[in-house]
Structure formats: C-alpha cells, structure tokens
Design a protein around this motif. Structure first.
Motif, short mmCIF file in Angstrom:
data_model
loop_
_atom_site.label_atom_id
_atom_site.label_comp_id
_atom_site.label_asym_id
_atom_site.label_seq_id
_atom_site.Cartn_x
_atom_site.Cartn_y
_atom_site.Cartn_z
N ASP A 241 0.88 -1.17 0.00
CA ASP A 241 0.00 0.00 0.00
C ASP A 241 0.91 1.22 0.00
N HIS B 95 0.66 3.93 1.25
CA HIS B 95 0.68 4.70 2.50
C HIS B 95 1.35 3.96 3.66
N ARG C 258 -2.29 -1.64 -5.21
CA ARG C 258 -2.04 -2.00 -3.80
C ARG C 258 -2.35 -3.48 -3.53
N ASP D 221 -10.08 5.56 -3.10
CA ASP D 221 -9.93 6.27 -1.82
C ASP D 221 -10.92 7.43 -1.86
N GLU E 245 -7.11 11.49 3.07
CA GLU E 245 -7.85 10.23 2.89
C GLU E 245 -8.66 9.88 4.13
N SER F 92 -10.69 3.88 2.29
CA SER F 92 -10.13 3.11 1.17
C SER F 92 -11.02 1.90 0.96
#
Ligand code: AMP
Ligand code: MG
Length: 322
Positions: A65, A67, A218, A235, A243, A246
């Motif tokens: 991912d 993030h 992802r 997202d 964000e 998700s």
C-alpha cells in the motif's frame, strides 16, 4: 502529510485545561452522534452489524500500500499457534460476506504501530477504528452511492442537532453539506497533473468537496484487470484534510489471487482460508471499504490532530499510562 505547522500531541484527559475539556466534550458529542447516525444508516439499508476480533492468524498484510509506514508488527503465540493483532478485518469480511452475512459492517479496532515520525501528520494514530463494510454482488458505483448518501445524511443531521458544539469548535459555517455525485479522479491523471510524489497533498489543497480517487496499485485483494492493468479500487479524499476511506471491488479469482500474493511476496500460509474458498469457487464477488472514524470526526470537528478525537490518545511515538 499536509499540516504546515506541526500539530501538538493531544494530552491525556487528566492534563486538560478547562477550555480543552470543553473542546474535548464537543468532539465527544460529535463522535457519539456520528456513530449513531452512520450505524443507523447501515442498519436501515439492511446491513448486519458484526462484532470485531482483535487476534487472528490472518490479518491485512497492508502491503503493498503506498501509504504503509509500519514500525512493528505484533505477533505472538496462543495455544501453540501464531496470532496477529488486527490491522484490518478485510479477510474476515471476505469470508463473512461470502457465507452468512451478505451485507455487513463492523466497528473494527485496528492496531498499526505507525512510525513515530507520523505523529506530525496529525492524521495517524496507532490504534484507530474503521467502520468497515462489505456487500456481495456490489460494484464500486454502489459503494460510492452508499457512502455519499451516508455522509450527506450525517453532515445534515450534525449541522441540525449539534449547532452549539459545532459553533464552539468554529465549524458550523465551514462544514458544508457536499454536492453529489462526488467527482472521480483517476490516479494516473493526477500523477500527470501534479507529479507522482505530490498529487495527493496538492489535490487536497485544491479540493472544495470530497472526491474519489480510483485505480491505485495496492494489496492483492483489490480487483486488478490483468488485461488493462487498471485497479477497480478507490480512496475518498476530504478537502484540506486527506484520505478518510479506502476500498475496492474485490478479487475473487483463485489464479489471480495466487499470482498477486506471489508477486507481492506475501506469506501465502497466512491466507489459506481465503485462498481455499477462492479455489472452491466459494469466494463471492464483493465490494466494500473502511471509513476511518477518527479521521472523519476529526475533519468534521476541524482538529489539528486526530488523536483529539480519542478519549485516550494514541499518537505515534506516544505511550500514555491510559
Ligand atoms: P486503509 O485500508 O489502510 O486505507 O485504512 C482504511 C481507513 O482507515 C483509511 O482510509 C483511514 O481513514 C483509516 N486509517 C488508516 N490508517 C490510519 C491511521 N494510522 N490512523 C488513523 N486512521 C487510519
Ligand atoms: Mg488507504
């Protein structure tokens, strides 16, 4: 992420000044009404409310991912078997929607030991709650419609029922009921416009209304079209914030799941239930998402740090007695 100045780390309850107690109490009321409002919406739409688990053999790999920033994964043995603390209940949702609960939601505690430096984003905490939902035979479009309706109902009701609290927090006028449908952006177009590294921060600054971003490479359980390379996932970004959700249409094809798990070098042995369900054709096509509750309430309340929305703050790098 996008806070220019570094937010202060929210303090434990016993260290708050009288003004801070007033503010915390207002945020607490927003939280209570948000939870009541959202759970009512989901129940009224026929979703079943499942209770969460915190220890499982299988939990979200969170990888790959964009993030991800995890300092430590928590894993130990009970009854001679390895268990992990819940990073998300995605695997449980897939098994549950495919069998007994075709439309479900869970207020799911997630433990993610984010790197301590993430305290300064104001958007990360190391224990948080997702309103995690999933529905069988649904499309991304169905999720968009559901979430947009739920958010609009929520904001309308909060503006009506919690005027004094929103006024105290200075949010009554700034918090606008968004127009629907929300705009949808393809990640590749944003990369072209703003650059591969900056698009999210720049877009958030430009946004006036919540917006969907689609097509984000992802985890293996998000649907990827192997012919076009396009991901059917999304997202939700909130203006000036970032964000808050998700989700995706899910992958339920056995061959594709295996291929992606191998590609990502994720441990196959941790995902055998889902793999076997897919192999037997028992993994149904579903779509869903998780809404970060502290982030949603934090945006509504206009906080600098989302740990302000927690009675017992969990800012990365900070461990309090309570
Ligand atoms: P994810 O599937 O990892 O995107 O998580 C779902 C949602 O949970 C995100 O869209 C956020 O709203 C929320 N979330 C994820 N990580 C954190 C965190 N460290 N602190 C607070 N909320 C988070
Ligand atoms: Mg995410």
């Amino acid at each position: 992420m996008l806070n220019q100045e570094q937010p202060e780390i929210p303090k434990p309850l016993d260290q708050l000044t009288p003004e801070e107690i007033t503010r915390k109490a207002c945020i607490g009321k927003l939280m209570t009404h948000t939870l009541k409002n959202l759970t009512d919406t989901y129940i009224n739409k026929g979703f079943q409310w499942l209770l969460p688990v915190v220890l499982s053999q299988s939990t979200d790999p969170l990888w790959p991912d964009p993030h991800l920033s995890i300092e430590k994964r928590i894993e130990f043995e009970i009854y001679g078997k390895p268990v992990r603390t819940t990073t998300s209940m995605i695997m449980h949702k897939l098994a549950a929607t495919s069998t007994v609960y075709p439309k479900l939601f869970i207020l799911s505690p997630n433990i993610r030991i984010e790197k301590a430096e993430r305290a300064k984003t104001g958007r990360h905490i190391y224990e948080f709650t997702q309103l995690d939902f999933e529905m069988v035979n649904a499309s991304s479009k169905d999720v968009f419609t559901l979430v947009e309706e739920a958010l609009i109902t929520l904001i309308k009701n909060l503006k009506q029922d919690l005027k004094p609290e929103l006024t105290t927090l200075g949010r009554l006028n700034d918090l606008k009921v968004p127009n629907t449908p929300f705009k949808i952006y393809d990640r590749t177009d944003l990369e072209t416009k703003y650059g591969v590294d900056n698009w999210e921060a720049d877009l958030i600054n430009d946004l006036k209304e919540p917006a969907w971003i689609t097509n984000i490479p992802r985890q293996f359980y998000d649907f990827e079209d192997f012919k076009t390379g396009r991901w059917d996932n999304y997202d939700l970004l909130l203006p000036q914030f970032g964000e808050v959700l998700s989700g995706s249409k899910r992958e339920n094809d056995y061959q594709k799941i295996i291929k992606k798990i191998e590609r990502d070098q994720v441990k196959k042995e941790n995902y055998m239930r889902i793999i076997e369900m897919a192999k037997d054709g028992r993994l149904k096509p579903t779509a869903g998402a998780g809404i970060g509750i502290e982030r949603l309430v934090g945006w509504i309340a206009g906080v600098k740090h989302i740990a302000e929305c927690q009675p017992f703050p969990r800012a990365p790098g900070n461990v309090n007695e309570l």
